[in-house]
Design an enzyme around this catalytic site. Structure first.
Site, PDB file in Angstrom:
ATOM      1  CE  LYS A  33      -3.328  -0.590   2.783  1.00  8.70           C
ATOM      2  NZ  LYS A  33      -4.112  -0.770   4.018  1.00  8.70           N
ATOM      3  CE  LYS A  63      -3.033  -2.948  10.351  1.00  7.66           C
ATOM      4  NZ  LYS A  63      -3.456  -2.014   9.287  1.00  7.66           N
TER       5      LYS A  63
HETATM    6  P1  NAD Z   1     -13.524   0.210  13.669  1.00  7.92           P
HETATM    7  O1  NAD Z   1     -13.215  -0.634  14.827  1.00  7.92           O
HETATM    8  O2  NAD Z   1     -13.577   1.681  13.845  1.00  7.92           O
HETATM    9  O3  NAD Z   1     -14.918  -0.212  13.003  1.00  7.92           O
HETATM   10  C1  NAD Z   1     -15.217  -1.491  12.532  1.00  7.92           C
HETATM   11  C2  NAD Z   1     -16.734  -1.654  12.546  1.00  7.92           C
HETATM   12  O4  NAD Z   1     -17.069  -2.884  11.910  1.00  7.92           O
HETATM   13  C3  NAD Z   1     -17.310  -1.707  13.973  1.00  7.92           C
HETATM   14  O5  NAD Z   1     -18.366  -0.788  14.086  1.00  7.92           O
HETATM   15  C4  NAD Z   1     -17.779  -3.156  14.104  1.00  7.92           C
HETATM   16  O6  NAD Z   1     -18.921  -3.298  14.952  1.00  7.92           O
HETATM   17  C5  NAD Z   1     -18.122  -3.498  12.667  1.00  7.92           C
HETATM   18  N1  NAD Z   1     -18.157  -4.928  12.382  1.00  7.92           N
HETATM   19  C6  NAD Z   1     -17.354  -5.913  12.867  1.00  7.92           C
HETATM   20  N2  NAD Z   1     -17.701  -7.114  12.368  1.00  7.92           N
HETATM   21  C7  NAD Z   1     -18.751  -6.875  11.531  1.00  7.92           C
HETATM   22  C8  NAD Z   1     -19.559  -7.704  10.702  1.00  7.92           C
HETATM   23  N3  NAD Z   1     -19.359  -9.018  10.629  1.00  7.92           N
HETATM   24  N4  NAD Z   1     -20.563  -7.123   9.987  1.00  7.92           N
HETATM   25  C9  NAD Z   1     -20.790  -5.791  10.040  1.00  7.92           C
HETATM   26  N5  NAD Z   1     -20.045  -4.954  10.811  1.00  7.92           N
HETATM   27  C10 NAD Z   1     -19.046  -5.487  11.541  1.00  7.92           C
HETATM   28  O7  NAD Z   1     -12.451  -0.196  12.554  1.00  7.92           O
HETATM   29  P2  NAD Z   1     -11.953   0.674  11.331  1.00  7.92           P
HETATM   30  O8  NAD Z   1     -10.790   1.468  11.756  1.00  7.92           O
HETATM   31  O9  NAD Z   1     -13.112   1.330  10.687  1.00  7.92           O
HETATM   32  O10 NAD Z   1     -11.379  -0.473  10.369  1.00  7.92           O
HETATM   33  C11 NAD Z   1     -12.229  -1.229   9.518  1.00  7.92           C
HETATM   34  C12 NAD Z   1     -11.400  -1.895   8.433  1.00  7.92           C
HETATM   35  O11 NAD Z   1     -10.703  -0.889   7.688  1.00  7.92           O
HETATM   36  C13 NAD Z   1     -10.314  -2.852   8.935  1.00  7.92           C
HETATM   37  O12 NAD Z   1     -10.153  -3.894   7.992  1.00  7.92           O
HETATM   38  C14 NAD Z   1      -9.055  -1.998   8.942  1.00  7.92           C
HETATM   39  O13 NAD Z   1      -7.870  -2.756   8.844  1.00  7.92           O
HETATM   40  C15 NAD Z   1      -9.302  -1.172   7.691  1.00  7.92           C
HETATM   41  N6  NAD Z   1      -8.549   0.082   7.650  1.00  7.92           N
HETATM   42  C16 NAD Z   1      -8.647   1.000   8.651  1.00  7.92           C
HETATM   43  C17 NAD Z   1      -7.930   2.192   8.566  1.00  7.92           C
HETATM   44  C18 NAD Z   1      -8.055   3.294   9.607  1.00  7.92           C
HETATM   45  O14 NAD Z   1      -7.508   4.381   9.380  1.00  7.92           O
HETATM   46  N7  NAD Z   1      -8.752   3.091  10.699  1.00  7.92           N
HETATM   47  C19 NAD Z   1      -7.074   2.407   7.479  1.00  7.92           C
HETATM   48  C20 NAD Z   1      -7.002   1.457   6.460  1.00  7.92           C
HETATM   49  C21 NAD Z   1      -7.746   0.295   6.561  1.00  7.92           C
END
Ligand code: NAD
Length: 478
Positions: free
Chosen positions: A101, A113
């Site tokens: 990425k 990570k």
């Molecule tokens: P987060 O913890 O803020 O939110 C995740 C949400 O997904 C929660 O509200 C949770 O209840 C929900 N969830 C979990 N299992 C679920 C399911 N089976 N069905 C529906 N909803 C479900 O996490 P985030 O930071 O938003 O990260 C989400 C994804 O994005 C991850 O894969 C993470 O690696 C990726 N990501 C995050 C960032 C960042 O800046 N936070 C950057 C790049 C990628």
């Protein structure tokens, strides 16, 4: 029916094997020597730790990881995840994705990570704080954190609060370190964070989709109109990434018709009021009972509803061999990391679905983290030095035009024209440019290499080429 027609020839793979599979699939398009490909693919350092924390009147042993996939650029960079699913395979996969990425969007970091096996929504805040501080101390002991070494950021289950604890622990143990604030990104703005980081991943997802949907020939093949206006969107996960994606994509005229959370999905064909739903869930800790639209108990099934764009923004392995054939979206934007397994991908591609890969579409978070790191190292807020100067230059120019034409520009227009860039303007502009340029690179590479077939393979190939070039530049591989 469709399940029976399309059968992938791949078995379901582990998360880290999936990333290796994507790498191997792209490697032949990169014209790189085998030894170099082996080096790029290999995971460099794995630090697994166990430490005790007091939890009420008992002691719990916590399992945690920090994995640095590639040191071809330093520091390494990647989020920290709090989840009961955390294990070595997951963190290795996520660290490798970070390497590809960062290279893809020209962010000069190696990939890393972290993960802590804990349920953040169930653990008391004081336990989360103790765990975070102890984890930071463990990283410091082994030289696994620092502005030039390895710089964590938020991921699933973590946010600004945890980053502030990491910073505070680091600064306590390393007092007087001039660049210490750059040891972690995603900090609150009041703790030397940067405006726009919290929403950066979601905003980047929308910038990316806006660019994807601007290519008339691609949209024509999918039977879609150009642009985001009017597109019907399903979002899985209303956390950091899902919430901001859903909120911002509405501003581009798209309609979010489904938000699927872990305990239910909200469906409203008229379009969901995202802020309202978000507040409701914050208060009630569930989407159940949401008064507008329909609440569906089958949250996994909600991903299979008819839509133009599906945005999985929760966790990996959500679209698998079990449900891929029933997906009706025309475009899938992988806002989460690894939401589609390779076997599911085969089915989805055969159905003609355009998959926008994670290593590209969710790169907005690390891009703005890079801006935050630069801000911390330069010790000055973006825009501080030039904002007033730019405004005065514009004012002088308008005055010149008025003097020559003898006409006055209306005051409200002057205010709009002269506005010098604030930090948030610069961050969003840098983010948008990054997302547009990276997509154009991937799309052009795919067009040049006819055999490639899909955007993920093209994105991996572009990324591998950039990493290869940095090794070539060092003269390590002739
Ligand atoms: P987060 O913890 O803020 O939110 C995740 C949400 O997904 C929660 O509200 C949770 O209840 C929900 N969830 C979990 N299992 C679920 C399911 N089976 N069905 C529906 N909803 C479900 O996490 P985030 O930071 O938003 O990260 C989400 C994804 O994005 C991850 O894969 C993470 O690696 C990726 N990501 C995050 C960032 C960042 O800046 N936070 C950057 C790049 C990628």
């Amino acid at each position: 029916m469709a399940d029976k027609i399309i059968k992938p020839n791949l078995k379901e793979l582990s998360f880290s094997d999936s990333v290796s599979y994507y790498f191997d699939r792209a490697a032949p398009f990169t014209n790189s020597p085998k030894g170099l490909l082996d080096q790029i693919k290999a995971c460099n350092s794995i630090y697994k730790m166990n430490f005790p924390v007091k939890w009420g009147n008992r002691v719990e042993v916590i399992e945690a990881y920090r994995i640095q996939h590639s040191h071809h650029r330093m520091p390494t960079k990647g989020g920290i995840r709090y989840s009961l699913q955390v294990d070595q395979d997951e963190v290795m996969a996520l660290a490798a994705l970070m390497t590809y990425k960062c290279a893809l969007v020209d962010v000069p970091f190696g990939g890393a990570k972290g993960g802590i096996k804990i349920a953040p929504r169930k653990a008391p805040v004081e336990v989360l704080e103790n765990v975070t501080r102890r984890y930071t101390a463990e990283l410091l002991k082994k030289n696994f954190i620092g502005p030039g070494i390895d710089v964590p950021a938020p991921d699933y289950g973590t946010g600004e609060r945890e980053m502030a604890w990491i910073l505070d622990t680091y600064m306590t143990l390393r007092p007087g370190e001039l660049d210490g604030y750059a040891c972690v990104t995603g900090k609150p703005v009041s703790q030397n964070g940067i405006h726009g980081r919290t929403e950066a991943t979601g905003r980047g997802v929308v910038y990316a989709l806006n660019e994807v949907c601007s290519h008339e020939d691609d949209m024509k093949k999918l039977g879609l109109s150009v642009g985001l206006e009017g597109k019907r969107v399903i979002v899985q996960g209303l956390g950091n990434v899902g919430y901001h994606t859903a909120r911002i994509i509405r501003k581009y005229g798209a309609k979010v018709i489904v938000v699927a959370e872990s305990d239910g999905a909200v469906y409203d064909e008229k379009g969901i009021d995202i802020e309202h739903l978000y507040k409701y869930r914050q208060e009630k800790k569930t989407v159940k009972g949401y008064p507008k639209g329909k609440v569906l108990a089958d949250t996994a099934g909600a991903l299979e509803l008819d839509c133009d764009i599906l945005i999985p923004a929760a966790l990996e392995r959500q679209l698998t061999i079990k449900n891929a054939a029933r997906i009706k979206a025309k475009i899938i934007g992988e806002a989460a990391n690894g939401p589609i397994t390779p076997a599911a991908e085969q089915i989805l591609l055969k159905k003609g679905i355009l998959i926008i890969p994670d290593i590209y579409i969710n790169a907005g978070g690390v891009t703005v983290s890079y801006f935050e790191w630069l801000k911390n190292l330069s010790h000055v807020k973006f825009g501080r030095m030039q904002k007033r100067f730019e405004e005065q230059t514009q004012r002088n120019f308008i005055k010149l035009v008025e003097d020559f034409t003898g006409k006055h520009v209306p005051r409200n227009r002057i205010q709009q024209i002269i506005h010098g860039a604030d930090e948030i303007d610069l961050v969003n502009s840098g983010l948008e440019d990054t997302m547009i340029e990276a997509y154009r690179d991937i799309r052009a590479f795919k067009k040049r290499n006819k055999g490639i077939g899909d955007l993920r393979t093209a994105a991996f190939a572009v990324s591998i080429n950039k990493i290869r070039d940095s090794y070539f530049a060092m003269g390590i591989f002739p």
